[in-house]
Structure formats: C-alpha cells, structure tokens
Scaffold this active site. Structure first.
Site, PDB file in Angstrom:
ATOM      1  N   TYR A   1     -31.692  30.127  76.252  1.00  0.00           N
ATOM      2  CA  TYR A   1     -30.762  28.986  76.223  1.00  0.00           C
ATOM      3  C   TYR A   1     -29.710  29.154  77.336  1.00  0.00           C
ATOM      4  CZ  TYR A   1     -27.082  26.027  74.091  1.00  0.00           C
ATOM      5  OH  TYR A   1     -26.115  25.097  73.832  1.00  0.00           O
TER       6      TYR A   1
ATOM      7  N   LYS B   1     -27.668  22.682  64.658  1.00  0.00           N
ATOM      8  CA  LYS B   1     -28.944  21.992  64.779  1.00  0.00           C
ATOM      9  C   LYS B   1     -29.499  21.611  63.405  1.00  0.00           C
ATOM     10  CE  LYS B   1     -28.209  22.641  69.099  1.00  0.00           C
ATOM     11  NZ  LYS B   1     -28.540  23.848  69.827  1.00  0.00           N
TER      12      LYS B   1
ATOM     13  N   ASP C   1     -32.733  34.627  68.816  1.00  0.00           N
ATOM     14  CA  ASP C   1     -32.185  33.283  68.600  1.00  0.00           C
ATOM     15  C   ASP C   1     -33.267  32.504  67.856  1.00  0.00           C
ATOM     16  OD1 ASP C   1     -31.533  30.551  68.797  1.00  0.00           O
ATOM     17  OD2 ASP C   1     -30.401  30.861  70.650  1.00  0.00           O
TER      18      ASP C   1
ATOM     19  N   ARG D   1      -9.162  34.333  56.773  1.00  0.00           N
ATOM     20  CA  ARG D   1     -10.134  34.625  57.837  1.00  0.00           C
ATOM     21  C   ARG D   1     -11.195  35.638  57.417  1.00  0.00           C
ATOM     22  NH1 ARG D   1      -9.001  38.366  61.149  1.00  0.00           N
ATOM     23  NH2 ARG D   1      -6.762  38.099  61.323  1.00  0.00           N
TER      24      ARG D   1
HETATM   25  C1  LIG Z   1     -27.711  24.639  70.774  1.00  0.00           C
HETATM   26  C2  LIG Z   1     -28.238  26.004  70.900  1.00  0.00           C
HETATM   27  C3  LIG Z   1     -27.394  27.110  70.883  1.00  0.00           C
HETATM   28  C4  LIG Z   1     -25.886  26.988  70.883  1.00  0.00           C
HETATM   29  O1  LIG Z   1     -25.413  26.355  69.761  1.00  0.00           O
HETATM   30  P1  LIG Z   1     -24.020  25.541  69.748  1.00  0.00           P
HETATM   31  O2  LIG Z   1     -23.831  25.334  68.279  1.00  0.00           O
HETATM   32  O3  LIG Z   1     -24.257  24.294  70.537  1.00  0.00           O
HETATM   33  O4  LIG Z   1     -22.982  26.422  70.358  1.00  0.00           O
HETATM   34  C5  LIG Z   1     -27.973  28.349  70.959  1.00  0.00           C
HETATM   35  N1  LIG Z   1     -29.295  28.522  71.049  1.00  0.00           N
HETATM   36  C6  LIG Z   1     -30.140  27.480  71.065  1.00  0.00           C
HETATM   37  C7  LIG Z   1     -31.603  27.738  71.152  1.00  0.00           C
HETATM   38  C8  LIG Z   1     -29.648  26.192  71.002  1.00  0.00           C
HETATM   39  O5  LIG Z   1     -30.494  25.168  71.051  1.00  0.00           O
END
Ligand SMILES: *Cc1c(COP(=O)(O)O)cnc(C)c1O
Length: 392
Positions: free
Chosen positions: A113, A210, A185, A60
C-alpha cells in the site's frame, strides 16, 4: 451481556461475529455502552496506588467501548488481543515502530500500500531502519534476503492495487527460521477470509476503515497480535499515545456485526462483474484472485475462505483521454480512494515498483464492487466501454 457458555472459538465464524465483544455490555443491552471518558476516578488512595491491576484506569488506556471492539476484532482474526488505532495507516506505523529500531533491517513487499511505502521510505529510514523491498511472488526464496538484523518481514496479500497473492506460509516459515517476525496487512480479506494466525503470522494489521466499518463513514485501524507479540505492541501503542474516539469505535463494532453477509455479497457481485470484464475486447487481464485462471488463483484457493469485492483490471493500451471518457460518464461507480463500503468505486492507478518491474503496458483500473445489483453495474460499464472505444 453474553449468554454464550461454550468458548467462542468453538463456534462458526458468522456466529462469532455476532457475539464477540458482547461481554462488555451491561443491563441487558444488546450493545455495549459508548463511553466518553478521559478521567476515571479511583475510590481511594489504595486503589490509585494499585491501578495497574485495574481493568480501567485512564481513558486512553481503554474503556469498555474500546475493549468490546478490540475483543471482537481479536476474535474475528483468531489472535490473542488487539489494539485500535485512529486509521489503518496509524495501525501500520505503530506496529512497525514496535518491532524496529535504529540498525534493524525490514523486508517489505514491493506491492505494498502506497502510504506504507512512504512511511518506510521517510520516517523509518530517518530513524536508521534499513529496508529491502522484495518481489511479492518470492515465496520461500525470501530466505536469501534475510539478514542477521532482519526483524520484520512485512506482507500484504493480495497486494495493494496489483493483487499478487503471496505464499504466506512459505514466507512466514523462512522468516521464523531466521528469528524475524511476520507482519501482514490483512485489509483485503478483513481478517474474515484469511486467517493470518493459523498461517503463522505474528501480527495482523488492517484498515478497519474498509470492510469492518463497511459504510464509508469512519477511519480506523486494528493491530491484532499473538500472545508473544502482544506486550511489545501494547507498550509501543501506549507510549505513542495512540487511541480512537468512542463514537467511531462504536460504528466499527456496528459494522462488524454484518461483515459476514456483506462480504459474501461483495464476493458474489465482484465475481459476476469481474467475469464480465474479462470478456471485454478492451480488457487485457482481470486481476481478481477469486476468478479461475486469474493470477494468484491457486494460492487464493489454498489459503483463503472467500474473496472481497476489490480487484483490478489491466486494459489493453489506450489513450488517457479515452480512459477518462470511460470513467467520467459512469453513474454507479464513484471515483475516490478507500473502499470496503456498500458502494461501488473505481480509480485509475499506476503501479509503483522498486524491486520488480511492472511490465504491463495498458492502463490499470481498480474496482470496488459494492452491494448494488451487478446487472446495473454491468449496464453502466457497458456504456463506459462504448465510450472508451469511441462508439458513442
Ligand atoms: C486503506 C488501506 C490502508 C490504510 O488505511 P487508512 O484507514 O486509510 O489509514 C492500509 N492498507 C491497505 C491495504 C489499505 O487499503
């Protein structure tokens, strides 16, 4: 194995993506091994006693597989170091928990988000962290909202779904002047087109699910830090017991290698489709910062090196059933959450606001433009808009 003698920082972004993290591969292999590890054995009691100085001491706490990905993402974003979480949301909650405790104040962007908003409004609130939501377009005006106990100013640019481009340098300067850190973010740009750290941010989180993953087949998140914020994030991350599986980390590293070419094509295709959408009678506004005259275009041009394939559209007022007709007949656009894969997607959405008012009346659609031919995508959409206007 890496043959790079010069520092990776001195190479261009596309070259860095190909070489970052490769120092963790062995035996001449191009890619690092995928280590499935929990126990890591110590050769003797002396080594066990001094394990804090070892590179690897427990699954971990890191393996060459996790270190390769962390090193590559830290390089991509231009940060000091990185931790990997099992989803973007886990990366965000871990990063926020690292800097906030009972009695602290958080400034949160109103276009954030949705699941991040949920985390803040439930778990953080129950822990006694007080949050004020702010207008994404506030710029240096954020000064007026900073309190003596404000520890974190959280940004997301462009904003989820509604695509407001924030004046990051102005907001960061105001935060720093009052002793708060700036956390962003950075998922939309994948850390490739927006350099959070050269714009002053202290922590950059993204959903690796993403664009870095890029193939709609893994969930993962990253937290990239400066040298100053790194020990704080590392401590919380390890205390919470966050980690991710080696096979998925390997998939993320594989995706990262082609990030530059994929994003370039997403950008090119999205521009073609967004420009076409802008010309449609049924469309009120296209919210794609890379499009000239679109909201946020000037700041995007100033601060970003490119655009990804995600944007939104506000339609002129239309009945829900008509919008459903548009969407339900599309053949090349899947309807579902997440984005950043090779394929095109669309979802309808309703903006959620508490600090500002969303005044547009028409329905909103969020598009992800994939790597298909934009001509085919436009043909599919043409039929969709005919259905919307009852012309079929
Ligand atoms: C999808 C997304 C997240 C969260 O990501 P996950 O991998 O789905 O938990 C956070 N911020 C933005 C802008 C996103 O599009």
């Amino acid at each position: 194995m890496s043959k790079i003698k010069t520092k990776l920082e001195n190479l261009k972004a596309a070259t860095r993506l190909i070489n970052a993290g490769r120092e963790y591969s062995e035996h001449g292999m191009v890619n690092p091994a995928v280590y499935h590890a929990s126990t890591i054995l110590f050769p003797d009691t002396e080594t066990l006693k001094n394990r804090s100085s070892l590179k690897y001491s427990y699954g971990r706490k890191g393996t060459p597989t996790s270190r390769a990905l962390e090193s590559a993402i830290a390089q991509l974003e231009g940060g000091f170091d990185c931790k990997i979480a099992p989803s973007g949301s886990a990366a965000i909650s871990t990063a926020l928990l690292a800097f906030l405790k009972t009695g602290d104040h958080l400034l949160m962007v109103d276009s954030v988000y949705g699941p991040t908003r949920h985390f803040v409004d439930t778990l953080l609130k129950n822990l006694g962290v007080h949050t004020t939501y702010y207008d994404p377009l506030i710029g240096k005006g954020i000064s007026a909202l900073l309190q003596p106990n404000t520890k974190v100013v959280y940004l997301e640019s462009p904003g989820s779904q509604t695509m407001e481009v924030q004046d990051v340098p102005a907001i960061v300067a105001a935060a720093h002047a009052r002793g708060a850190i700036a956390m962003i973010d950075n998922t939309w740009s994948a850390g490739h087109y927006f350099k959070a750290f050269s714009h002053g941010c202290d922590v950059s989180v993204q959903s690796v699910t993403k664009y870095i993953g890029g193939h709609s087949d893994i969930m993962m998140g990253s937290i990239v830090c400066t040298e100053a914020t790194w020990p704080i994030v590392k401590e919380t991350y390890e205390t919470l017991g966050v980690f991710a599986g080696p096979d998925d980390m390997n998939m993320a590293l594989r995706g990262l290698r082609t990030l530059d070419v994929r994003l370039e094509r997403h950008h090119k295709n999205a521009l073609v489709v967004a420009d076409w959408l802008r010309g449609q009678d049924a469309v009120d506004t296209v919210l794609y910062p890379a499009l000239s005259n679109a909201p946020g275009h000037e700041i995007w041009k100033r601060d970003f090196k490119g655009a990804s394939g995600l944007f939104s559209v506000i339609l002129k007022p239309a009945a829900e059933e008509s919008v459903a007709k548009l969407l339900d007949g599309l053949e090349l656009f899947g309807m579902g959450f997440s984005w950043g894969g090779f394929e095109s997607l669309v979802v309808p959405f309703k903006p959620h606001r508490t600090a500002t008012n969303w005044t547009a009346e028409g329905p909103c659609l969020r598009f992800h433009i994939g790597l298909e031919s934009p001509e085919d995508l436009i043909d599919d959409l043409k039929q969709g808009f005919k259905r919307l206007q009852n012309k079929t």
